[in-house]
Design a protein around this motif. Structure first.
Motif, PDB file in Angstrom:
ATOM      1  N   ARG A  52      42.537  54.287  86.723  1.00 39.88           N
ATOM      2  CA  ARG A  52      42.654  54.847  85.460  1.00 39.88           C
ATOM      3  C   ARG A  52      43.379  53.916  84.806  1.00 39.88           C
ATOM      4  NH1 ARG A  52      38.938  58.027  84.690  1.00 39.88           N
ATOM      5  NH2 ARG A  52      40.136  58.780  82.909  1.00 39.88           N
ATOM      6  N   TRP A  71      44.395  53.391  81.825  1.00 40.63           N
ATOM      7  CA  TRP A  71      45.091  53.733  80.652  1.00 40.63           C
ATOM      8  C   TRP A  71      46.442  54.305  80.584  1.00 40.63           C
ATOM      9  CZ3 TRP A  71      40.292  56.022  81.389  1.00 40.63           C
ATOM     10  CH2 TRP A  71      40.371  57.093  81.792  1.00 40.63           C
ATOM     11  N   PRO A 112      50.390  54.661  81.808  1.00 39.76           N
ATOM     12  CA  PRO A 112      51.525  53.972  81.652  1.00 39.76           C
ATOM     13  C   PRO A 112      52.174  53.629  82.894  1.00 39.76           C
ATOM     14  CG  PRO A 112      52.030  56.159  80.922  1.00 39.76           C
ATOM     15  CD  PRO A 112      50.608  56.254  81.162  1.00 39.76           C
ATOM     16  N   GLY A 158      44.359  48.660  80.547  1.00 35.98           N
ATOM     17  CA  GLY A 158      45.001  49.749  80.327  1.00 35.98           C
ATOM     18  C   GLY A 158      45.383  50.031  78.945  1.00 35.98           C
ATOM     19  N   THR A 185      42.083  50.313  77.019  1.00 34.44           N
ATOM     20  CA  THR A 185      41.526  51.719  77.357  1.00 34.44           C
ATOM     21  C   THR A 185      42.168  52.873  76.442  1.00 34.44           C
ATOM     22  OG1 THR A 185      40.796  51.139  79.379  1.00 34.44           O
ATOM     23  CG2 THR A 185      40.796  53.606  79.090  1.00 34.44           C
ATOM     24  N   SER A 186      43.484  53.008  76.309  1.00 31.57           N
ATOM     25  CA  SER A 186      44.265  53.760  75.606  1.00 31.57           C
ATOM     26  C   SER A 186      43.865  53.602  74.062  1.00 31.57           C
ATOM     27  CB  SER A 186      45.860  53.603  75.893  1.00 31.57           C
ATOM     28  OG  SER A 186      46.130  53.653  77.274  1.00 31.57           O
ATOM     29  N   PHE A 194      42.550  57.030  71.947  1.00 31.82           N
ATOM     30  CA  PHE A 194      43.196  57.449  70.691  1.00 31.82           C
ATOM     31  C   PHE A 194      42.539  57.277  69.472  1.00 31.82           C
ATOM     32  CE2 PHE A 194      46.533  57.430  74.067  1.00 31.82           C
ATOM     33  CZ  PHE A 194      46.993  58.755  73.839  1.00 31.82           C
ATOM     34  N   LEU A 241      42.953  63.014  78.807  1.00 28.79           N
ATOM     35  CA  LEU A 241      44.400  62.675  78.517  1.00 28.79           C
ATOM     36  C   LEU A 241      45.418  63.641  79.123  1.00 28.79           C
ATOM     37  CD1 LEU A 241      43.920  61.110  74.988  1.00 28.79           C
ATOM     38  CD2 LEU A 241      44.388  59.995  77.195  1.00 28.79           C
ATOM     39  N   ASP A 264      46.053  63.302  82.559  1.00 23.88           N
ATOM     40  CA  ASP A 264      46.806  62.316  83.069  1.00 23.88           C
ATOM     41  C   ASP A 264      48.327  62.675  82.861  1.00 23.88           C
ATOM     42  OD1 ASP A 264      44.688  60.317  83.543  1.00 23.88           O
ATOM     43  OD2 ASP A 264      44.602  59.780  81.503  1.00 23.88           O
TER      44      ASP A 264
END
Length: 307
Positions: free
Chosen positions: A16, A18, A20, A182, A185-186, A190, A221, A224
């Motif tokens: 995964r 995205w 942090p 990552g 992807t984010s 967004f 999200l 996550d």
């Protein structure tokens, strides 16, 4: 899908990307209770995505961006099935194989989703051939790096079984390209949310469709954040289960509510300022849009009339 990795004292989730930095995770790869139920849900998500993709090609659906949606559904199915098989792996080598299979679909899903959203919102003028190619450069590089990771370790510096555990647990150490994937992807996820929210007031007749796509982005999200906060049961990754929910929602909306039957008509000044009432119907004579003049003439018209 939920395989962990550790970078010194910093934990990241392996597939995964995205997420942090700053979370530790361990995942049992076993068919035993309670993971058999979770495996069933993940497999269900894969089946739903296959049905969704085939339905979009069946001719019953007038999906305007049918090719992108079909590819998205098939890649999501590959991702789901490989995630289930990874979770059920009985050896480190087997888990490594299924991690690679996951990346046949996973890195391409965020840009595909963004492409579908942009097409649905009538932004085709921005989707030139060059831009479309650029959207998939990073995922393609990610796929190559994952498949050849043993030679260079640019994506995962190491993949190893954690010592001193009863069941197989896999840890991974992130490489430099993992952070790039990552971040990309984010940005895609967004970006899709922002575009949908900006269109909310402009397209009141399409709020059901917009809501469906927003849920498909916001739920993962939210999962996550719950996972990062350590509040999920037994520290489990909730994304596979959430994928089952979002896939079922999309299939229901596609089959019964006319999701994607007709792409939104641009709300330009001509359409909204016409004195004549205009009703827009799809090929099945279902109402898909109307202008303010029509709403003034027929007070019973509302968002509930769509479809």
């Amino acid at each position: 899908m939920s395989t962990p990795f550790r970078c010194g004292n910093i934990g990241l989730r392996a597939n995964r990307p995205w997420l942090p930095v700053g979370h530790k995770h361990e995942q049992e790869l076993t068919m035993g209770t309670p993971y058999s139920a979770i495996l069933s849900l993940i497999v269900t998500a894969g089946v739903l995505n296959i049905i969704m993709g085939l339905y979009s090609l069946s001719g019953r659906s007038k999906v305007s961006m049918v090719k992108a949606f079909f590819v998205f559904s098939m890649m999501a199915a590959v991702y789901a099935f490989a995630s289930a098989l990874e979770l059920a792996s009985g050896s480190l080598n087997e888990a490594r194989i299924w991690i690679k299979v996951e990346y046949l679909g996973m890195p391409f899903l965020p840009p595909l989703n963004l492409l579908i959203i942009m097409s649905y919102l009538g932004m085709e003028r921005f989707l030139k051939r060059g831009l479309k190619i650029c959207m998939f450069v990073i995922p393609a590089v990610t796929l190559v790096l994952v498949m050849t990771n043993e030679w260079h370790h640019w994506y995962y510096r190491d993949i190893f079984a954690r010592a001193g555990t009863v069941h197989l647990k896999v840890d991974m150490v992130a490489g430099p390209w993992y952070i790039i994937q990552g971040a990309y992807t984010s940005a895609c996820m967004f970006g899709g949310i922002v575009l949908l929210l900006l269109s909310w007031r402009k397209m009141p007749s399409y709020r059901f469709q917009l809501s469906t796509m927003l849920i498909g982005l916001i739920l993962p999200l939210a999962g996550d954040f719950l996972y990062l906060g350590g509040v999920t049961p037994d520290g489990m990754d909730p994304i596979p289960v959430i994928m089952t929910v979002t896939s079922a929602l999309y299939l229901w909306a596609l089959a019964s509510k006319g999701l994607f039957h007709v792409a939104p008509i641009a709300r330009d000044n001509l359409f909204t300022s016409m004195r004549d009432g205009v009703l827009v119907l799809d090929r099945d004579d279902r109402l898909v849009d109307y202008n303010p003049a029509a709403a003034a003439m027929m007070p019973e018209l509302g968002t509930g009339s769509i479809g």
